[in-house]
Scaffold this motif. Structure first.
Motif, PDB file in Angstrom:
ATOM      1  N   THR A  95      48.349  37.735  39.822  1.00 46.88           N
ATOM      2  CA  THR A  95      47.917  35.985  38.672  1.00 46.88           C
ATOM      3  C   THR A  95      49.425  37.545  37.702  1.00 46.88           C
ATOM      4  O   THR A  95      49.737  36.458  37.043  1.00 46.88           O
ATOM      5  N   ILE A  96      48.744  38.482  37.474  1.00 47.30           N
ATOM      6  CA  ILE A  96      49.578  39.217  36.492  1.00 47.30           C
ATOM      7  C   ILE A  96      51.124  39.474  36.411  1.00 47.30           C
ATOM      8  O   ILE A  96      51.745  39.302  35.529  1.00 47.30           O
ATOM      9  N   ILE A 111      50.483  31.234  26.691  1.00 48.78           N
ATOM     10  CA  ILE A 111      49.680  31.467  27.805  1.00 48.78           C
ATOM     11  C   ILE A 111      48.164  31.185  27.899  1.00 48.78           C
ATOM     12  O   ILE A 111      47.525  32.069  27.812  1.00 48.78           O
ATOM     13  N   TYR A 112      48.541  30.258  28.531  1.00 52.22           N
ATOM     14  CA  TYR A 112      46.628  29.670  29.434  1.00 52.22           C
ATOM     15  C   TYR A 112      46.514  29.529  30.707  1.00 52.22           C
ATOM     16  O   TYR A 112      47.819  29.651  31.416  1.00 52.22           O
ATOM     17  N   CYS A 113      45.617  30.236  31.640  1.00 54.09           N
ATOM     18  CA  CYS A 113      45.395  30.686  32.521  1.00 54.09           C
ATOM     19  C   CYS A 113      44.747  29.487  33.169  1.00 54.09           C
ATOM     20  O   CYS A 113      43.325  29.912  32.398  1.00 54.09           O
ATOM     21  N   TRP A 126      40.108  40.599  39.535  1.00 54.07           N
ATOM     22  CA  TRP A 126      41.773  40.985  39.486  1.00 54.07           C
ATOM     23  C   TRP A 126      42.539  41.797  39.308  1.00 54.07           C
ATOM     24  O   TRP A 126      41.952  42.768  37.939  1.00 54.07           O
ATOM     25  N   HIS A 127      43.195  42.235  40.524  1.00 54.05           N
ATOM     26  CA  HIS A 127      44.458  43.066  39.168  1.00 54.05           C
ATOM     27  C   HIS A 127      44.864  42.945  38.242  1.00 54.05           C
ATOM     28  O   HIS A 127      45.217  42.163  37.904  1.00 54.05           O
ATOM     29  N   ARG A 128      44.013  44.607  37.574  1.00 52.44           N
ATOM     30  CA  ARG A 128      44.959  44.400  36.633  1.00 52.44           C
ATOM     31  C   ARG A 128      44.308  43.594  35.709  1.00 52.44           C
ATOM     32  O   ARG A 128      44.760  43.018  34.335  1.00 52.44           O
ATOM     33  N   PHE A 129      42.609  42.876  35.560  1.00 51.08           N
ATOM     34  CA  PHE A 129      42.748  42.137  34.469  1.00 51.08           C
ATOM     35  C   PHE A 129      42.127  42.498  33.163  1.00 51.08           C
ATOM     36  O   PHE A 129      42.693  41.923  32.539  1.00 51.08           O
ATOM     37  N   LYS A 134      44.223  40.182  28.157  1.00 55.11           N
ATOM     38  CA  LYS A 134      44.793  40.333  26.930  1.00 55.11           C
ATOM     39  C   LYS A 134      46.371  39.678  26.975  1.00 55.11           C
ATOM     40  O   LYS A 134      46.138  39.190  24.994  1.00 55.11           O
ATOM     41  N   ILE A 135      46.709  38.556  27.594  1.00 56.64           N
ATOM     42  CA  ILE A 135      47.738  38.459  27.467  1.00 56.64           C
ATOM     43  C   ILE A 135      47.845  36.231  27.635  1.00 56.64           C
ATOM     44  O   ILE A 135      48.655  36.227  27.480  1.00 56.64           O
ATOM     45  N   VAL A 136      47.051  35.818  27.988  1.00 54.52           N
ATOM     46  CA  VAL A 136      46.199  34.842  28.733  1.00 54.52           C
ATOM     47  C   VAL A 136      45.062  34.801  27.917  1.00 54.52           C
ATOM     48  O   VAL A 136      44.145  35.624  27.947  1.00 54.52           O
TER      49      VAL A 136
END
Length: 199
Positions: A95-96, A111-113, A126-129, A134-136
Motif C-alpha cells: 500500500t505504501i 488522502i484517505y485509505c 503492513w510494510h512500512r506502516f 503519517k501520510i494517509v
C-alpha cells in the motif's frame, strides 16, 4: 488602491480503496459510496491488488480479469476511478508504494485509505506502516456490525456479502444476481470463473 481577493479552496479529498476484488461486489460499492457521502470525498480510487502480502492464497481470477470486473462495476460513476498500478508492479502489492504513486499525481489532495474491518488487526504488520500512517488517514469499512476495538473512523453498514460466498455460490451453480453488478456477473459467466470450489 486595489485589494486582491484571495480565494482559499477546499483541499481535495480522495480515498484509495485497495483489495483483491475477486470478485468486486455490491458490499464493496455500497461502503465506498457511504465513504464518499460521510467524508465528503471528491473520488474513490479502486486499486486491484496483484498479490496481497498478508494473504495466504493468491487470487482465483487473473489480475487482468479482476481489473475488467472493477472497471465494469464502476463504469459511468463519476466519483469512482480505477487504478491498475499494483497490477503493473512486481508482486507483492504494498500500500505504501501505491499511496506514494498516487500522491505524486494528486499532490494537492488529502488522502484517505479505506480498509476492511478484517484488516485492522494486521495493520501493524503492513510494510512500512509507521511511514504510511503519517501520510494517509485510515478509515475502516465495517459490514460485520460488531463493536469496534480500534480508534479509526468507521463507515458501518450491515451487509452479509463476501467474495468467498460469491465464489462458493458460483461453484455450486447458485445465482449471484443482486450480489454483484450485472456487468460483473456477465464477466464471471463469460470467463467461466469460480466454477471450481475455492478454499
Amino acid at each position: 488602491m486595489s485589494v486582491e481577493r484571495i480565494t482559499v479552496g477546499r483541499l481535495k479529498k480522495i480515498a484509495i480503496y485497495g483489495g483483491t476484488f475477486d470478485p468486486i461486489h455490491h458490499a464493496h460499492l455500497i461502503l465506498a459510496c457511504e465513504a464518499i457521502k460521510t467524508l465528503d470525498l471528491d473520488k474513490v480510487i479502486l486499486v486491484p491488488a496483484a498479490i496481497s502480502p498478508l494473504k495466504k492464497a493468491a487470487p482465483v481470477a487473473s489480475g487482468e480479469v479482476r481489473l475488467a470486473m472493477v472497471q465494469a462495476a464502476v463504469k459511468g460513476e463519476p466519483k469512482f476511478e480505477v487504478d491498475q498500478c499494483e497490477l503493473l508492479r512486481p508482486p507483492p502489492s504494498y500500500t505504501i508504494d501505491t499511496v506514494k504513486e498516487i500522491r505524486r499525481r494528486e499532490c494537492d489532495a488529502s488522502i484517505y485509505c479505506l480498509i476492511g474491518e478484517d484488516n485492522v488487526g494486521q495493520l501493524s504488520r503492513w510494510h512500512r506502516f509507521a511511514e504510511l500512517e503519517k501520510i494517509v488517514r485510515f478509515v475502516v469499512l465495517d459490514r460485520s456490525g460488531k463493536q469496534p476495538s480500534h480508534c479509526y473512523p468507521l463507515i458501518h453498514r450491515r451487509l452479509d456479502i463476501s467474495a468467498t460466498e460469491i465464489r462458493r455460490r458460483v461453484a455450486q451453480r447458485e445465482s449471484i444476481r443482486y450480489f454483484v453488478p450485472e456487468s460483473v456477473d456477465e464477466i464471471i459467466q463469460r470467463e467461466k470463473l469460480y466454477r471450481e470450489q475455492s478454499q
